[in-house]
Design a protein around this motif. Structure first.
Motif, PDB file in Angstrom:
ATOM      1  N   UNK A 571       0.836  -1.198   0.000  1.00 53.29           N
ATOM      2  CA  UNK A 571       0.000   0.000   0.000  1.00 53.29           C
ATOM      3  C   UNK A 571       0.869   1.246   0.000  1.00 53.29           C
ATOM      4  N   UNK A 572       0.380   2.301  -0.628  1.00 53.38           N
ATOM      5  CA  UNK A 572       1.137   3.549  -0.718  1.00 53.38           C
ATOM      6  C   UNK A 572       0.232   4.741  -0.426  1.00 53.38           C
ATOM      7  N   UNK A 573       0.786   5.714   0.261  1.00 51.84           N
ATOM      8  CA  UNK A 573       0.201   7.051   0.339  1.00 51.84           C
ATOM      9  C   UNK A 573       1.198   7.995  -0.319  1.00 51.84           C
ATOM     10  N   UNK A 574       0.762   8.670  -1.383  1.00 57.65           N
ATOM     11  CA  UNK A 574       1.657   9.520  -2.166  1.00 57.65           C
ATOM     12  C   UNK A 574       1.154  10.944  -2.088  1.00 57.65           C
ATOM     13  N   UNK A 589      -3.193   4.134  -2.672  1.00 60.01           N
ATOM     14  CA  UNK A 589      -3.332   3.071  -3.643  1.00 60.01           C
ATOM     15  C   UNK A 589      -2.527   1.864  -3.194  1.00 60.01           C
ATOM     16  N   UNK A 590      -2.733   0.753  -3.891  1.00 56.35           N
ATOM     17  CA  UNK A 590      -1.884  -0.424  -3.746  1.00 56.35           C
ATOM     18  C   UNK A 590      -1.078  -0.559  -5.022  1.00 56.35           C
ATOM     19  N   UNK A 591       0.217  -0.675  -4.865  1.00 51.72           N
ATOM     20  CA  UNK A 591       1.123  -0.801  -5.995  1.00 51.72           C
ATOM     21  C   UNK A 591       1.491  -2.269  -6.164  1.00 51.72           C
ATOM     22  N   UNK A 592       1.302  -2.797  -7.379  1.00 56.19           N
ATOM     23  CA  UNK A 592       1.639  -4.182  -7.691  1.00 56.19           C
ATOM     24  C   UNK A 592       2.802  -4.209  -8.670  1.00 56.19           C
ATOM     25  N   UNK A 593       3.871  -4.912  -8.277  1.00 52.44           N
ATOM     26  CA  UNK A 593       5.053  -5.042  -9.121  1.00 52.44           C
ATOM     27  C   UNK A 593       5.377  -6.519  -9.301  1.00 52.44           C
ATOM     28  N   UNK A 594       5.853  -6.865 -10.483  1.00 48.84           N
ATOM     29  CA  UNK A 594       6.369  -8.205 -10.701  1.00 48.84           C
ATOM     30  C   UNK A 594       7.893  -8.163 -10.623  1.00 48.84           C
ATOM     31  N   UNK A 595       8.445  -9.162  -9.949  1.00 50.01           N
ATOM     32  CA  UNK A 595       9.884  -9.205  -9.709  1.00 50.01           C
ATOM     33  C   UNK A 595      10.526 -10.153 -10.702  1.00 50.01           C
ATOM     34  N   UNK A 622      -5.121  -0.889   3.210  1.00 54.00           N
ATOM     35  CA  UNK A 622      -4.333  -1.386   4.329  1.00 54.00           C
ATOM     36  C   UNK A 622      -3.685  -2.744   4.054  1.00 54.00           C
ATOM     37  N   UNK A 623      -4.408  -3.633   3.368  1.00 56.59           N
ATOM     38  CA  UNK A 623      -3.941  -5.001   3.196  1.00 56.59           C
ATOM     39  C   UNK A 623      -4.256  -5.505   1.788  1.00 56.59           C
ATOM     40  N   UNK A 629      -6.473 -16.747  -7.854  1.00 60.16           N
ATOM     41  CA  UNK A 629      -6.145 -15.904  -8.986  1.00 60.16           C
ATOM     42  C   UNK A 629      -6.698 -14.505  -8.938  1.00 60.16           C
ATOM     43  N   UNK A 630      -7.276 -14.114  -7.811  1.00 61.34           N
ATOM     44  CA  UNK A 630      -7.850 -12.779  -7.659  1.00 61.34           C
ATOM     45  C   UNK A 630      -7.102 -12.044  -6.548  1.00 61.34           C
ATOM     46  N   UNK A 631      -6.710 -10.814  -6.833  1.00 61.21           N
ATOM     47  CA  UNK A 631      -6.089  -9.955  -5.841  1.00 61.21           C
ATOM     48  C   UNK A 631      -7.180  -9.179  -5.119  1.00 61.21           C
ATOM     49  N   UNK A 632      -7.266  -9.373  -3.807  1.00 61.35           N
ATOM     50  CA  UNK A 632      -8.213  -8.631  -2.974  1.00 61.35           C
ATOM     51  C   UNK A 632      -7.454  -7.571  -2.193  1.00 61.35           C
ATOM     52  N   UNK A 633      -7.913  -6.337  -2.264  1.00 58.62           N
ATOM     53  CA  UNK A 633      -7.350  -5.252  -1.471  1.00 58.62           C
ATOM     54  C   UNK A 633      -8.393  -4.803  -0.455  1.00 58.62           C
ATOM     55  N   UNK A 634      -7.904  -4.414   0.732  1.00 59.79           N
ATOM     56  CA  UNK A 634      -8.781  -4.162   1.868  1.00 59.79           C
ATOM     57  C   UNK A 634      -8.513  -2.771   2.416  1.00 59.79           C
ATOM     58  N   UNK A 635      -9.574  -2.018   2.644  1.00 66.32           N
ATOM     59  CA  UNK A 635      -9.495  -0.716   3.286  1.00 66.32           C
ATOM     60  C   UNK A 635     -10.640  -0.591   4.273  1.00 66.32           C
ATOM     61  N   UNK A 636     -10.703   0.513   4.987  1.00 61.90           N
ATOM     62  CA  UNK A 636     -11.821   0.744   5.899  1.00 61.90           C
ATOM     63  C   UNK A 636     -13.130   0.927   5.149  1.00 61.90           C
TER      64      UNK A 636
END
Length: 656
Positions: A571-574, A589-595, A622-623, A629-636
C-alpha cells in the motif's frame, strides 16, 4: 510482550517465598537472576508489592517522568510486532502457505499465526473494521455476513482477528472496550463482583461463522492488549496492566512531599487495585472475577509497577471460557516464536531516551541492556522456562531475533543515534542455551557506526542487517560457524530498507525510503538485491515513488509477496501526486510489481475511490491478499477484487 514470562509458571511449583529484593532503578528483571516465585497469599503479595512500588515511586508517580510507565510500549502495540518469514526462502506468505490457492498473513514464522485486520482460509474472507465484522465469499464476490461488534465505535480501526475453521476470535483494543459496552439482554443474570463497565481494557469476542455470524462468547480484562499468537487451535493473548492507582498533582508541594504522599496512596491500596479483573460472557450468563493472588508470581527483582497476563483460548472449544489467566510482575516488548521455542525480550531503553534526546547526552549502558528469556513451547500444556540472557543494546523489532540450528541470533544497536555526536554501533550476537543461561558463543560488532539498525533478516546461516543515518549499508553476516560469525560483505547506497523479504534464491527485496546524500528521505523505494555472493551484495533494481510512504515500512502485515506470480503488492500514500484523485492531494493506492531476474515491472495499481464522493475521496488501502487468482485489497471502506492477470476490477464490496 511477556507471553513467555507468564507461561513459565510451570516452574514455580514447590518454590517458597523470598525476601523482597531491592528493586533495580529501572524496575527491570536482571537476566541470570530470573526465577519465578509464587505468592503464598494475598497478604504476602500486597506487603511485597507495596514495598517494591514505594521504592520506585517518585514525586510524579511511577517512572522518571511520572505515570508514563503505565502507557509504555504496550500502548504502542497497535502496530503489531514486525513480521518475518521462516529462515528458509519462503514459497508463500508463512500463514496459509499450505494451500496454493490463497495467501495468508505475512507472519513471523510458518505455523505461528498473528492477529490482523483480515484473514482468509481460501473459502471465506473475514475482515474487521470500524467495530464490525464482515464475511465475504471470494468465489461469488458477495458479502455473506455482517456482525456489529462495537456499537458506537465508528472511526476506530485497530481491531484484529484470528481464524480457525468456523471460529474467529476478534481482538478489540481498550478504546473500543471503553466506548462500546454491550447491552445486557433482558433476563440475563446480573454480574457478580465489579460493576459492569468498570473494566477498561481489551475486549475479545468469539464469533461462530458456520451460518450467519454470531457472538458465542466475550471476554474483557483490565489492561492494554499487547499481542496474540496462534498455534493450531490454541490462542495465547497477552495483556499488560498496571496498578489502578491515581497520583494527583500537588502544585505547592516539594518533591519530597509529593513522593511521601504517593507512598501513602500505595500504603492505602488493596489487592483489587493491583491485580487484573476480568468479565466473561458465555451464552446468556455473565460472570466476573480477578486473577487470584496464588496465580501471580514475581521474578527475583521487580518494581511492582507492571504486570503481564496471558490468557489461553481454544478455538475448537464450545465456549470461549475464562481464559485461565496467570500473571507475572514483569515487563517485555518483543516476542519471537518458532513454535517449539518462544523468546521474550525486555527493552527498558524507552524510559530514558526522551530525556537523553532533549539533552543530547549518551545513555547509560545499564539502560541499554535487553533481557531475553527462552521457553520450550513444543509440548502440550504450559510453556516451560529454559534459559535467560542479557545482550547489550536494543532490538528494532522481532526480526532482530532468529533461531537456527539450536542457536539464537540477536541484532542490536547501542549508543546515541541522535544529536551532533552520534556514537552508536550495532552488533549481532549468537547465543546457545547452557543450563539456565543463554550463553554467548559468538559476536560481530562495529556495524554502522553513528547509525542504527532499520531492518534485519536472517535466512539460514546468513544475516542481513541494514543500518542508516545518511546512507544505507546493507551488511551480509556469515553465521554458519556460530562461534566465529563475521561480516562477509557490505553495500552502501542512499536511503534504507525498513523491511527485507527473500524473493527467490540469491534475491532479497527491501521496502523503505530513498534518501539524499545528507540522509533526507525522498519517498518509498523498493530495492532488489543480489545476495547470491555474500561477499559482494549488489542492488540490481530500484523502484522509487517520490513523496510516498507505505504501511509495509513499519508493519509487514501490509506486505504481500505471491511467489506463483512473483508479485509484490504494497500500500502507498503519495503526497502531491496526480496518480489518483486531484493533483496536490494525498493519493492512496496499492502498488503491484512483478519481480524479474533483472528488476521490477509495474503490474498496475488499485485504488479505493468512494462512489459519489469528490474526486480526491480515496481511502487508504491497508492489506492485500490472493484467493484463486484474484487480488483482494482491503481498506476501511471495503474490499475490491482485481484480476491478477489483467489488473482489471472484478468487483467492489463497500463496507463503509
Amino acid at each position: 510482550m511477556g507471553l513467555a514470562l507468564v507461561a513459565s509458571l510451570s516452574l514455580i511449583s514447590g518454590c517458597t517465598a523470598e525476601a523482597v529484593p531491592t528493586p533495580r532503578r529501572d524496575g527491570g528483571v536482571p537476566a541470570g537472576g530470573f526465577r519465578l516465585v509464587a505468592f503464598d497469599s494475598c497478604g504476602q503479595a500486597m506487603r511485597q508489592l507495596k514495598t517494591a512500588a514505594k521504592a520506585y515511586v517518585g514525586p510524579w508517580g511511577f517512572g522518571p517522568g511520572g505515570d508514563f510507565r503505565t502507557f509504555g510500549r504496550a500502548e504502542q502495540a497497535g502496530v503489531p510486532a514486525a513480521a518475518k518469514q521462516a529462515d528458509a526462502v519462503p514459497e508463500a506468505n508463512a500463514a496459509g502457505a499450505g494451500t496454493p490457492g490463497h495467501s495468508g498473513t505475512n507472519t513471523h514464522e510458518a505455523g505461528v499465526d498473528e492477529p490482523d485486520l483480515v484473514k482468509t482460509d481460501g473459502k471465506r474472507i473475514v475482515s474487521v473494521t470500524r467495530g464490525k465484522l464482515y464475511v465475504i465469499d471470494p468465489a461469488t464476490r458477495r458479502l455473506t455476513g455482517e456482525l456489529e461488534l462495537a456499537p458506537g465505535a465508528d472511526g476506530w480501526t485497530d481491531g484484529s482477528l484470528l481464524l480457525h475453521g468456523d471460529r474467529a476470535l476478534v481482538l478489540l483494543r481498550e478504546g473500543w472496550a471503553a466506548i462500546a459496552k454491550p447491552a445486557i439482554p433482558e433476563g440475563r443474570p446480573a454480574a457478580a463482583g465489579p460493576a459492569r463497565g468498570d473494566i477498561v481494557g481489551p475486549r475479545l469476542v468469539m464469533v461462530d461463522l458456520a451460518g450467519a455470524p454470531k457472538v458465542i462468547g466475550e471476554y474483557r480484562i483490565d489492561g492494554s492488549l499487547v499481542d496474540a499468537r496462534q498455534v493450531g487451535t490454541m490462542v495465547r493473548v497477552v495483556v499488560r496492566s498496571a496498578p489502578r492507582l491515581t497520583f494527583p498533582h500537588r502544585e505547592r508541594a516539594t518533591d519530597a512531599q509529593r513522593t511521601a504522599a504517593n507512598r501513602e496512596i500505595i500504603d492505602r491500596s488493596t489487592v483489587d487495585d493491583w491485580v487484573p479483573r476480568y468479565e466473561v460472557t458465555s451464552g446468556e450468563r455473565t460472570s466476573t472475577g480477578r486473577v487470584g493472588c496464588e496465580r501471580v508470581s514475581r521474578p527475583a527483582s521487580y518494581s511492582g509497577t507492571s504486570l503481564v497476563t496471558v490468557l489461553s483460548f481454544d478455538l475448537a472449544a464450545a465456549m470461549l471460557g475464562a481464559g485461565d489467566p496467570v500473571t507475572v510482575l514483569a515487563d517485555g516488548d518483543t516476542v519471537y516464536s518458532t513454535g517449539d521455542r518462544l523468546y521474550v525480550a525486555n527493552d527498558q531503553r524507552w524510559r530514558v531516551l526522551p530525556m537523553l534526546t532533549a539533552r543530547d547526552v549518551a545513555p547509560d549502558p545499564r539502560d541499554e541492556t535487553t533481557e531475553i528469556y527462552q521457553f520450550d513451547t513444543g509440548g502440550a500444556g504450559a510453556p516451560r522456562y529454559v534459559a535467560a540472557a542479557t545482550v547489550p543494546g536494543w532490538l528494532v523489532n522481532q526480526y532482530a531475533m532468529s533461531e537456527w540450528d539450536g542457536h539464537l541470533r540477536v541484532a542490536t544497536t547501542r549508543g546515541r543515534t541522535w544529536g551532533t555526536k552520534p556514537d552508536s554501533t550495532s552488533s549481532v550476537y549468537v547465543l546457545r542455551a547452557d543450563g539456565s543461561t543463554l550463553a554467548q558463543v559468538g559476536k560481530v560488532t562495529g556495524l554502522g557506526r553513528g547509525e542504527r539498525i532499520h531492518a534485519v533478516r536472517f535466512v539460514g546461516g546468513t544475516g542481513y542487517v541494514v543500518t542508516f543515518r545518511q546512507t544505507d549499508p546493507l551488511y551480509t553476516v556469515d553465521l554458519r560457524d556460530p562461534t566465529a560469525p563475521k561480516v562477509s560483505g557490505e553495500l552502501k547506497i542512499n536511503g534504507y530498507s525498513a523491511y527485507l523479504h527473500p524473493v527467490g534464491e540469491g534475491r532479497l527485496l527491501g521496502v523503505g525510503q530513498e534518501a539524499t546524500d545528507q540522509g533526507r528521505v525522498q519517498g518509498t523505494q523498493l530495492s532488489l538485491f543480489d545476495v547470491a555472493d555474500p561477499v559482494e551484495p549488489s542492488r540490481i533494481a530500484q523502484y522509487h515513488v517520490r513523496q510516498g510512504h507505505s504501511e509495509a515500512e513499519f508493519d509487514p502485515h501490509a506486505f504481500l509477496y505471491w511467489p506463483a506470480e512473483r508479485l509484490v503488492v504494497v500500500p502507498l500514500t503519495v503526497h502531491g501526486s496526480a496518480a489518483v484523485g486531484k493533483p496536490g492531494l494525498p493519493s492512496n493506492l496499492a502498488l503491484a510489481l512483478r519481480v524479474g531476474d533483472g528488476g521490477f515491472t509495474e503490474a498496475g495499481t488499485v485504488d479505493h475511490t468512494l462512489g459519489g464522493g469528490p474526486p480526491g475521496d480515496v481511502v487508504m488501502i491497508r492489506r492485500s491478499l490472493v484467493v484463486d487468482g484474484v487480488l483482494w485489497t482491503v481498506s476501511d471502506a471495503g474490499l475490491k477484487a482485481t484480476s491478477l492477470t489483467t489488473m482489471k476490477t472484478l468487483g467492489w464490496l463497500r463496507t463503509a
